[in-house]
Design a protein around this motif. Structure first.
Motif, mmCIF file in Angstrom:
data_model
loop_
_atom_site.group_PDB
_atom_site.id
_atom_site.type_symbol
_atom_site.label_atom_id
_atom_site.label_comp_id
_atom_site.label_asym_id
_atom_site.label_seq_id
_atom_site.Cartn_x
_atom_site.Cartn_y
_atom_site.Cartn_z
ATOM 1 N N VAL A 112 18.252 36.153 14.889
ATOM 2 C CA VAL A 112 18.482 37.123 15.843
ATOM 3 C C VAL A 112 19.846 38.003 15.775
ATOM 4 N N ASP A 115 15.878 31.249 13.727
ATOM 5 C CA ASP A 115 16.264 32.229 14.547
ATOM 6 C C ASP A 115 17.411 33.089 14.102
ATOM 7 N N SER A 140 14.351 37.974 22.395
ATOM 8 C CA SER A 140 13.689 36.698 23.146
ATOM 9 C C SER A 140 12.160 36.878 22.777
HETATM 10 N N1 PLP Z 1 18.255 34.366 19.775
HETATM 11 C C1 PLP Z 1 19.623 34.419 19.453
HETATM 12 C C2 PLP Z 1 19.990 33.766 18.500
HETATM 13 C C3 PLP Z 1 20.475 35.456 20.201
HETATM 14 O O1 PLP Z 1 21.725 35.341 19.721
HETATM 15 C C4 PLP Z 1 19.891 36.020 21.249
HETATM 16 C C5 PLP Z 1 20.744 36.833 21.891
HETATM 17 O O2 PLP Z 1 21.984 36.907 21.937
HETATM 18 C C6 PLP Z 1 18.503 36.192 21.300
HETATM 19 C C7 PLP Z 1 17.717 35.169 20.644
HETATM 20 C C8 PLP Z 1 17.998 37.093 22.400
HETATM 21 O O3 PLP Z 1 17.847 38.192 22.120
HETATM 22 P P1 PLP Z 1 17.680 39.359 23.136
HETATM 23 O O4 PLP Z 1 18.752 39.225 24.224
HETATM 24 O O5 PLP Z 1 17.509 40.432 22.515
HETATM 25 O O6 PLP Z 1 16.375 39.207 24.150
#
Ligand code: PLP
Length: 446
Positions: free
Chosen positions: A242, A240, A100
């Motif tokens: 992540v 993104d 996030s």
């Molecule tokens: N972006 C994506 C694509 C995600 O899958 C996630 C979490 O699942 C996030 C952002 C947010 O990450 P975090 O939970 O580490 O804040």
């Protein structure tokens, strides 16, 4: 009730006490295969001795130094490593503590880039309805997961959404991949034009969609067309990754399979593999140059940015991933997992789709395979499968609800890159048993 306030206080949780390789153990000695790496986090599994040693050594040497006073060796080395493995251009790394935060950081970096270049009117962010970018308010605002947003709608900043690229549900009858991609790119362009020239800062998308839809890759040609629209209108492309990044899909960055390079890339989960909380934004030189050559300071920061122990953990994880050739292994294991899923669920009456890339695979659960009709969301089939799988010693990542007006359930597998073929075969078997047991226990599906 215990004193800890976790997400579902009325649901008792097992206590995890130990991790080893691909397994977690609870306080009663039960063993679980970590088939989803938590939430696509534990890419190296648990208790990896080299990572543990690197973390311990860094805590002893230097646990913390605020980045307004110092940089640190692990942060510098990790940035070098990431820049060295990314396409030319994505040469700068900004380290945060979560996915996030990475997304929030990218949104702010994009905004400041435009302001530094004299385009202060660029304030809008466009993203996609089928998306999850995090739970902090900025990331939630651009996300498209109705369930996670609903309670907080009054707090969310203005954001603008376009259609996701989800061929199974979004492509019109008779439309080719190219036509579908063209239509979506056109929709983005119309949105940018409607918002007004030089008012859009960035377009944000997950390269391969994770939590909201279950390992959904775009159709070929989608991202190059999106890239072209962004270029035409001076809009930055933020990808993104992540969840889908750092080798998870069988290439180091998921975008390498799409023929584009973003201006800003968000990373987290697989970066530190769960050994420490860490995320990152990789930024194109032109973005960083505009800020460095302009005001000279990025107007952002948290207390724990560039945390030395988090960076040391990620450095160790990434060093092992590279040395042991694990990204190529993910690609190979992924082909096997895909085949295994197809052989187990290909004609399952309640599996509507099998999809994904590398070790990022999902099955979509449906009431009726032939029509694709979803289960009644009230049944929470995805959650039932998660529980039934856990009872059978398998951890998998479920999701469901209403996305983009469409109801659905899916279960995601994202096992550690070090899993063996035998372990993956067994995980698929356990998942099959769990699904069959859940279906048997459902109210009669007349
Ligand atoms: N972006 C994506 C694509 C995600 O899958 C996630 C979490 O699942 C996030 C952002 C947010 O990450 P975090 O939970 O580490 O804040």
């Amino acid at each position: 009730m215990t004193h800890i306030f976790h997400r579902t206080p009325r649901v008792p949780l097992q206590t995890a006490v130990r991790g080893e390789g691909c397994y977690l153990f609870d306080a009663d000695g039960r063993r679980y295969f970590d088939g989803s790496g938590g939430a696509a986090v534990s890419c190296l599994g648990h208790g990896h001795p080299e990572v543990v040693a690197a973390v311990a050594a860094q805590v002893q040497r230097l646990a913390y130094a605020h980045t307004s006073f110092f940089t640190s060796e692990p942060a510098e080395q990790l940035a070098d490593l990431l820049a060295g493995r990314s396409p030319a251009g994505l040469a700068h790394a900004y380290f945060v503590s979560s996915g996030s935060e990475a997304v929030e950081t990218a949104l702010k970096m994009a905004r400041q880039y435009h302001v530094e270049r004299g385009e202060a009117g660029r304030r809008h962010v466009v993203s996609r309805r089928q998306s999850y970018h995090g739970n902090t308010l900025g990331a939630l605002a651009i996300g498209g997961n109705a369930g996670r947003r609903a309670l907080y709608e009054p707090l969310l900043a203005e954001a603008h959404h376009v259609s996701p690229c989800f061929a199974r549900h979004g492509r019109q009858a008779g439309e080719s991949d190219a036509q579908y991609a063209e239509r979506l790119a056109d929709e983005l362009e119309q949105k940018i034009l409607a918002l007004g020239p030089r008012t859009v800062s960035a377009f944000v998308a997950e390269t391969v969609v994770g939590a909201t839809a279950g390992a959904v890759a775009p159709v070929p040609g989608y991202f190059p067309r999106i890239r072209a629209v962004c270029e035409r209108h001076g809009v930055l492309l933020i990808l993104d990754e992540v969840m889908s990044g750092m080798g998870r899909t069988g290439t180091y960055h998921a975008f390498e399979q799409e023929g584009v390079v973003p201006d800003l890339l968000c990373l987290a989960k697989g970066l530190g593999g769960g050994y420490q909380p860490i995320g990152a934004v990789l930024a194109a030189a032109r973005v960083v140059d505009a800020i460095v050559g302009g005001s000279g300071a990025f107007q952002h920061g948290h207390t724990y940015v560039g945390h030395p122990v988090a960076c040391a953990a990620a450095l160790a994880v990434q060093t092992v991933v590279e040395r042991d050739g694990l990204v190529a292994r993910v690609a190979e294991l992924g082909r096997g997992l895909d085949a295994r899923l197809r052989s187990r669920f290909g004609d399952h009456p309640h599996v509507g789709d099998i999809r994904g890339r590398g070790l990022f695979q999902a099955i979509e659960l449906v009431r009726e395979r032939d029509t694709g009709e979803p289960f009644d969301p009230a049944l929470q089939v995805h959650a039932r499968v998660k529980r039934a799988a856990q009872e059978r010693g398998l951890l998998c990542y479920p999701a469901g609800g209403t996305i983009d007006g469409r109801r659905g359930d899916h279960v995601l597998l994202a096992p550690p890159y070090i899993a063996s073929v035998g372990q993956l075969d067994e995980a698929v078997e356990r998942l099959g048993e769990a699904l069959d047991a859940v279906v048997r226990g459902l109210p009669a599906l007349e």
